[in-house]
Write an enzyme that holds these catalytic residues in place. Sequence first.
Site, short mmCIF file in Angstrom:
data_model
loop_
_atom_site.label_atom_id
_atom_site.label_comp_id
_atom_site.label_asym_id
_atom_site.label_seq_id
_atom_site.Cartn_x
_atom_site.Cartn_y
_atom_site.Cartn_z
N ASP A 79 0.84 -1.19 0.00
CA ASP A 79 0.00 0.00 0.00
C ASP A 79 0.88 1.25 0.00
OD1 ASP A 79 -3.17 0.46 1.22
OD2 ASP A 79 -1.76 2.16 1.13
N ASN A 85 -8.46 5.80 -5.14
CA ASN A 85 -9.88 5.46 -5.29
C ASN A 85 -10.50 6.46 -6.28
OD1 ASN A 85 -9.49 4.69 -2.00
ND2 ASN A 85 -10.47 3.20 -3.34
N ASN A 99 -6.61 7.67 1.21
CA ASN A 99 -5.90 6.91 0.17
C ASN A 99 -5.29 7.84 -0.89
OD1 ASN A 99 -4.96 4.63 -1.15
ND2 ASN A 99 -6.85 4.31 -2.28
N TYR A 113 -13.89 13.20 -4.68
CA TYR A 113 -12.97 12.53 -5.62
C TYR A 113 -12.20 13.58 -6.43
CZ TYR A 113 -11.47 10.28 -9.92
OH TYR A 113 -10.73 9.87 -11.00
N GLY A 156 -25.13 15.13 -8.97
CA GLY A 156 -23.76 15.56 -9.25
C GLY A 156 -23.29 15.33 -10.68
N1 UFG Z 1 -25.16 6.70 -16.76
C1 UFG Z 1 -26.44 6.25 -16.99
N2 UFG Z 1 -26.76 5.01 -16.54
C2 UFG Z 1 -25.88 4.20 -15.89
C3 UFG Z 1 -24.57 4.68 -15.67
C4 UFG Z 1 -24.24 5.94 -16.12
O1 UFG Z 1 -27.28 6.95 -17.57
O2 UFG Z 1 -26.28 3.08 -15.52
C5 UFG Z 1 -24.78 8.04 -17.29
C6 UFG Z 1 -24.29 8.99 -16.23
O3 UFG Z 1 -25.34 9.70 -15.67
C7 UFG Z 1 -23.34 9.86 -17.06
C8 UFG Z 1 -22.82 8.93 -18.15
O4 UFG Z 1 -23.73 7.84 -18.18
O5 UFG Z 1 -24.05 10.89 -17.65
C9 UFG Z 1 -21.44 8.41 -17.88
O6 UFG Z 1 -21.40 7.89 -16.54
P1 UFG Z 1 -20.16 7.12 -15.94
O7 UFG Z 1 -20.50 6.75 -14.53
O8 UFG Z 1 -19.73 6.05 -16.89
O9 UFG Z 1 -19.01 8.21 -15.98
P2 UFG Z 1 -18.98 9.69 -15.35
O10 UFG Z 1 -19.10 10.65 -16.50
O11 UFG Z 1 -19.93 9.85 -14.23
O12 UFG Z 1 -17.57 9.65 -14.68
C10 UFG Z 1 -16.43 10.02 -15.36
C11 UFG Z 1 -15.23 9.29 -14.76
C12 UFG Z 1 -14.98 9.79 -13.36
C13 UFG Z 1 -14.92 11.27 -13.34
C14 UFG Z 1 -16.16 11.88 -13.94
C15 UFG Z 1 -16.10 13.37 -13.99
O13 UFG Z 1 -15.46 7.90 -14.75
O14 UFG Z 1 -13.76 9.27 -12.91
O15 UFG Z 1 -16.31 11.40 -15.26
O16 UFG Z 1 -17.38 13.89 -13.80
F1 UFG Z 1 -14.80 11.72 -12.09
#
Ligand code: UFG
Length: 329
Positions: free
Chosen positions: A51, A76, A92, A141, A284
């Site tokens: 770690d 993380n 972390n 994060y 968010g």
């Molecule tokens: N989404 C859905 N259904 C799901 C999962 C996701 O509609 O079951 C949508 C989310 O609302 C988002 C898009 O798909 O609009 C992408 O979602 P993800 O969770 O795949 O990715 P994020 O955009 O939330 O996250 C990414 C990175 C993070 C980073 C973030 C910045 O994975 O590390 O962008 O906002 F922090």
Amino acid sequence: MKILVLGGAGYIGSHTVSELIDAGDEVVIADNLETGHIEAVHSQAAFYQGDIRDRAFVDSVFEKEKIDGVIHFAANSLVGESMKNPLKYYDNNLYGTKVLLESMVAHGVDKIVFSSTAATYGEPESIPILESDRTEPTNPYGETKLSMEKMMKWTGVAHGLRYVALRYFNACGAHVNGHIGEAHNPETHLIPLILQVPNGQRKAISIYGDDYDTKDGTCVRDYIHVTDLAQAHILAMKYLMEGNESNVFNLGNGIGFTVKEVIETARKVTGHPIPAEITPRRGGDPAKLIASSDKAKKILGWNPQHADLEEIIRTAWNWHKNHPNGYAQ
Ligand code: UFG
């Protein structure tokens, strides 16, 4: 060159290790295997399980191996989890990086490439997002990743360390060889969740809100292939090795796709109808995140090879259909 990859058993880490080894570098991996997978550790890399918060462990790696540069993925990375358990992220991500930097300074290792995130920007002030735009994270994060960047900056001022922070947009896809890919537990990312439907593990994909101010009402993201991200780390390390100053780069394709477009592309790739249902917004989520990666292209010479969403999803599907439970049997 001998490169220490912290978090080299994780998703982006393992793909970067693969590219480093293909490029002829020697690789040492350190990973606590909390979210990484022993099966993802490259057979040609030296591996130390431990770690980064454990100073004696980190020191022992630098003492055993003559490291030229560090690539740091050990963190993380779930937005939702960070909202529920912020102190885990401070411990972390921030404390771990503090211990790592102390050990690097003590051992005279002065180059680090680091995985940062689009989450450092928070709600964007304009699209496409430039590295010079306002950084106002909306979750722990992104906040801890931004603080990690600052920690490196001030360590550089005091001790001469140089860093490159790579702010990823939406990492996705899998290695074309089909041996490594995305395997999170729990899975929260859109593309692997969509692919659970044709894999028979989920009945439908949830669309988190269709009332955003975008062309079809669903969120827009900039999806970037994991191997293209991996290549950027190699270029960033080369940039530091050539004596260049610390810097920050966005990594994305500069093209936005809506959630509905991603689902439609997955239907085409898999030949499965993939039912979708509209559910409430996830807290968010910004409406639109699209990178300008002109700086990485100009300064690092980065040139993404897998920009086509269909190709990205095809590599992901090739991995998930053969590894429906990730690395687990
Ligand atoms: N989404 C859905 N259904 C799901 C999962 C996701 O509609 O079951 C949508 C989310 O609302 C988002 C898009 O798909 O609009 C992408 O979602 P993800 O969770 O795949 O990715 P994020 O955009 O939330 O996250 C990414 C990175 C993070 C980073 C973030 C910045 O994975 O590390 O962008 O906002 F922090």
